[in-house]
Design a protein around this motif. Structure first.
Motif, PDB file in Angstrom:
ATOM      1  N   ARG A   1      -0.999  13.417   0.683  1.00  0.00           N
ATOM      2  CA  ARG A   1      -0.158  12.704   1.297  1.00  0.00           C
ATOM      3  C   ARG A   1       0.058  12.997   2.599  1.00  0.00           C
ATOM      4  N   TYR A   2      -0.181  11.964   3.628  1.00  0.00           N
ATOM      5  CA  TYR A   2       0.070  12.131   4.996  1.00  0.00           C
ATOM      6  C   TYR A   2       1.162  10.943   5.488  1.00  0.00           C
ATOM      7  N   GLU A   3       1.878  11.449   6.337  1.00  0.00           N
ATOM      8  CA  GLU A   3       2.996  10.472   7.208  1.00  0.00           C
ATOM      9  C   GLU A   3       3.099  10.762   8.419  1.00  0.00           C
ATOM     10  N   LEU A   4       3.710   9.937   9.165  1.00  0.00           N
ATOM     11  CA  LEU A   4       4.052  10.013  10.619  1.00  0.00           C
ATOM     12  C   LEU A   4       5.389  10.365  10.782  1.00  0.00           C
ATOM     13  N   TYR A   5       6.069  11.156   9.741  1.00  0.00           N
ATOM     14  CA  TYR A   5       7.470  11.602   9.755  1.00  0.00           C
ATOM     15  C   TYR A   5       7.403  12.736   8.837  1.00  0.00           C
ATOM     16  N   PRO A   6       8.448  13.632   9.059  1.00  0.00           N
ATOM     17  CA  PRO A   6       8.463  14.627   8.056  1.00  0.00           C
ATOM     18  C   PRO A   6       8.933  14.258   6.883  1.00  0.00           C
TER      19      PRO A   6
ATOM     20  N   LYS B   1      -0.621   4.086   8.663  1.00  0.00           N
ATOM     21  CA  LYS B   1       0.307   5.071   9.314  1.00  0.00           C
ATOM     22  C   LYS B   1       0.728   6.043   8.242  1.00  0.00           C
ATOM     23  N   GLY B   2       0.739   5.775   6.858  1.00  0.00           N
ATOM     24  CA  GLY B   2       1.078   6.639   5.870  1.00  0.00           C
ATOM     25  C   GLY B   2       0.315   6.414   4.764  1.00  0.00           C
ATOM     26  N   CYS B   3      -0.004   7.486   3.831  1.00  0.00           N
ATOM     27  CA  CYS B   3      -0.684   7.143   2.658  1.00  0.00           C
ATOM     28  C   CYS B   3      -0.343   8.330   1.492  1.00  0.00           C
ATOM     29  N   ARG B   4      -0.315   7.966   0.211  1.00  0.00           N
ATOM     30  CA  ARG B   4       0.061   8.904  -0.705  1.00  0.00           C
ATOM     31  C   ARG B   4      -0.940   8.470  -1.774  1.00  0.00           C
ATOM     32  N   VAL B   5      -1.767   9.578  -2.306  1.00  0.00           N
ATOM     33  CA  VAL B   5      -2.320   9.377  -3.575  1.00  0.00           C
ATOM     34  C   VAL B   5      -2.126  10.207  -4.765  1.00  0.00           C
ATOM     35  N   LEU B   6      -1.929   9.791  -5.943  1.00  0.00           N
ATOM     36  CA  LEU B   6      -1.296  10.606  -6.940  1.00  0.00           C
ATOM     37  C   LEU B   6      -2.256  10.586  -8.404  1.00  0.00           C
TER      38      LEU B   6
ATOM     39  N   ALA C   1     -10.806  11.073  -0.625  1.00  0.00           N
ATOM     40  CA  ALA C   1     -11.592   9.802  -0.616  1.00  0.00           C
ATOM     41  C   ALA C   1     -11.006   8.425  -0.647  1.00  0.00           C
ATOM     42  N   ASN C   2      -9.917   8.593  -1.143  1.00  0.00           N
ATOM     43  CA  ASN C   2      -9.112   7.266  -1.323  1.00  0.00           C
ATOM     44  C   ASN C   2      -8.557   6.672  -0.115  1.00  0.00           C
ATOM     45  N   PHE C   3      -8.364   7.713   0.858  1.00  0.00           N
ATOM     46  CA  PHE C   3      -7.890   7.090   2.215  1.00  0.00           C
ATOM     47  C   PHE C   3      -8.680   6.042   2.907  1.00  0.00           C
ATOM     48  N   GLU C   4     -10.040   6.294   2.841  1.00  0.00           N
ATOM     49  CA  GLU C   4     -10.970   5.350   3.363  1.00  0.00           C
ATOM     50  C   GLU C   4     -11.100   4.014   2.647  1.00  0.00           C
TER      51      GLU C   4
ATOM     52  N   SER D   1      -8.542  10.123 -13.925  1.00  0.00           N
ATOM     53  CA  SER D   1      -8.651   8.955 -14.654  1.00  0.00           C
ATOM     54  C   SER D   1      -7.796   7.855 -14.328  1.00  0.00           C
ATOM     55  N   PHE D   2      -6.562   8.176 -13.932  1.00  0.00           N
ATOM     56  CA  PHE D   2      -5.607   7.395 -13.704  1.00  0.00           C
ATOM     57  C   PHE D   2      -4.977   7.542 -12.292  1.00  0.00           C
ATOM     58  N   SER D   3      -4.819   6.559 -11.508  1.00  0.00           N
ATOM     59  CA  SER D   3      -4.320   6.901 -10.076  1.00  0.00           C
ATOM     60  C   SER D   3      -3.261   5.865  -9.525  1.00  0.00           C
ATOM     61  N   ILE D   4      -2.466   6.548  -8.771  1.00  0.00           N
ATOM     62  CA  ILE D   4      -1.395   5.548  -7.854  1.00  0.00           C
ATOM     63  C   ILE D   4      -1.538   5.795  -6.511  1.00  0.00           C
ATOM     64  N   VAL D   5      -1.678   4.879  -5.785  1.00  0.00           N
ATOM     65  CA  VAL D   5      -1.936   4.985  -4.447  1.00  0.00           C
ATOM     66  C   VAL D   5      -0.666   4.008  -3.636  1.00  0.00           C
ATOM     67  N   TYR D   6      -0.075   4.808  -2.792  1.00  0.00           N
ATOM     68  CA  TYR D   6       1.091   4.151  -1.777  1.00  0.00           C
ATOM     69  C   TYR D   6       0.433   4.242  -0.538  1.00  0.00           C
TER      70      TYR D   6
END
Length: 256
Positions: free
Chosen positions: A230-235, A218-223, A208-211, A131-136
């Motif tokens: 989460r995905y990133e191009l760095y560890p 290059k990076g995304c995080r959904v909480l 589904a928030n990625f799209e 019901s509540f989300s945070i997207v970086y």
């Protein structure tokens, strides 16, 4: 209670550590005021004390404290790749911060890089909460979107399947080579109170928030309160690689 709030945060490569006192996000439900209920407020403090003392032993606890209408329910969980020492440090900081940031709310949530904490005067154990989300997301785009999205989709499918295996306790992580010089890192995790099917549902909603918000980024995080992806191009998960040195400016936009 259905919440209609959504927070959208734009991130340009920001790496935090377990000692950070700055959470990744917070939610304080202003409709659950405890200023006139001293017993519930006291129960929240007792609940937090129990969460602090018991979370680090296995990285997760879901419990309650109090009786009748003054009962409060709580959940604390560290990211599955984090050490018990870092987990203990983070829960102590989170327990202090959540009462400062949500001093009079019976429904409060706090997200950290490695940790999630919530409590409520209504039971939420075993329920999917999106019901509540945070997207970086990273403000920079990838150079080969078609190949990137194909590889990202395959990696996400792989680690989501891992996450719902009972032995993995809701955690899935993995890497894939995009080129000799570029590696894609991804991690997903559900709260451990969810069933396998509910975990899969939460992760599907999060991905589904990625799209919608992170296409070609290059990076995304959904909480969410029940899972995060989460995905990133760095560890960014343990064990970390030697090139984890990226840092940049954080830009934030809030949408009520």
């Amino acid at each position: 209670m259905n919440l209609i709030y959504k927070v959208l945060l734009l991130l340009a490569l920001c790496i935090c550590n377990a000692e950070s006192t700055d959470p990744s996000g917070e939610f304080c439900n202003r409709n659950t005021n405890t200023s006139r209920n001293s017993q519930m407020s006291a129960n929240i403090d007792r609940l937090l004390s129990e969460l602090v003392s018991k979370t680090a032993s296995n990285g997760f606890i879901a419990t309650s404290f109090g009786k009748g209408k003054d009962t409060v329910f709580g959940l604390a969980q560290c990211r599955g790749d984090v050490s018990s020492t870092d987990c203990s440090s983070c829960i102590q900081d989170a327990a202090n911060q959540i009462r400062k940031r949500c001093p009079n709310q019976a429904d409060a949530r706090l997200w950290y890089e490695y940790f999630f904490l919530r409590y409520n005067n209504k039971s939420f154990n075993g329920e999917v909460d999106t019901s509540f989300s945070i997207v970086y997301f990273n403000v920079n785009n990838v150079t080969d979107p078609e190949n990137f999205n194909k590889e990202l989709g395959a990696l996400m499918d792989e680690i989501r399947a891992r996450a719902i295996e009972p032995k993995n306790e809701g955690l899935g992580k993995g890497v894939t080579k995009l080129s000799p010089f570029v590696t894609l890192y991804a991690l997903v995790q559900c709260t451990r109170d969810l069933s396998q099917i509910d975990c899969a549902q939460c992760l599907a909603i999060a991905v589904a928030n990625f799209e919608t918000f992170c296409e070609n980024r290059k990076g995304c995080r959904v909480l969410y309160s029940s899972c995060h992806v989460r995905y990133e191009l760095y560890p960014f998960f343990f064990p970390l690689g030697s090139n984890n040195t990226m840092a940049d400016t954080l830009v934030a936009i809030v949408h009520p």
